[in-house]
Scaffold this motif. Structure first.
Motif: not given
Ligand code: ZN
Length: 159
Positions: A42-61
């Motif tokens: 899995v490749t996973l990205r995290v985007h924070l707004d303050g300390d909130t998880l505004a986005d978690v995006s991913y690709e995997g196999m």
């Protein structure tokens, strides 16, 4: 419908129709995790707004358990603060250590939503890592993202 087959349906549904899949911008941290015993990635990205998880995006196999787990996790953690999401991850870890104890699954049902469907995986030690990979990646990426957005006091200096 029996609980086990309902759980299997939930897992298959997340596998066939993954929620939130795809790598998106912006992001503060990206990690790549592998589970070599099964070949899951899995490749996973995290985007924070303050300390909130505004986005978690991913690709995997990989296997259906590993890929469904990312999708169910995505649903659970979006909009939560990092500490809340990590606490949920701890509960998922508890579920994975339950060895198929239905009472544990029942207790965690409200908190874990669809992720409780992985309860049956806890009976198969070889598959537990498949289900946990996404949560390990999230923990890792969140820590890195926080260190970018909330730099600690400049004493540590390690990467
Ligand atoms: Zn796997």
């Amino acid at each position: 419908m029996q609980l086990q087959s309902m759980y299997q349906e939930i897992i298959l549904d997340h596998y066939r129709n993954p929620h939130g899949r795809g790598l998106r911008e912006p992001f503060e941290a990206e990690v790549h995790h592998v589970n070599p015993t099964c070949g899951d990635e899995v490749t996973l990205r995290v985007h924070l707004d303050g300390d909130t998880l505004a986005d978690v995006s991913y690709e995997g196999m990989g296997c259906s358990i590993s890929q469904a787990s990312v999708s169910a996790m995505y649903e659970l953690v979006i909009g939560k603060s990092v500490p809340e999401a990590l606490a949920t991850g701890e509960h998922f870890m508890t579920l994975m250590q339950s060895k198929g104890d239905a009472a544990v699954a029942e207790e965690l049902e409200d908190e874990l939503e669809d992720a409780v469907a992985f309860a049956g995986v806890s009976k198969y030690p070889a598959r537990i890592k498949c289900a946990l990979m996404s949560w390990m990646a999230l923990k890792d990426a969140s820590a890195r993202a926080l260190s970018v957005t909330h730099p600690a006091t400049p004493s540590g200096g390690q990467a």
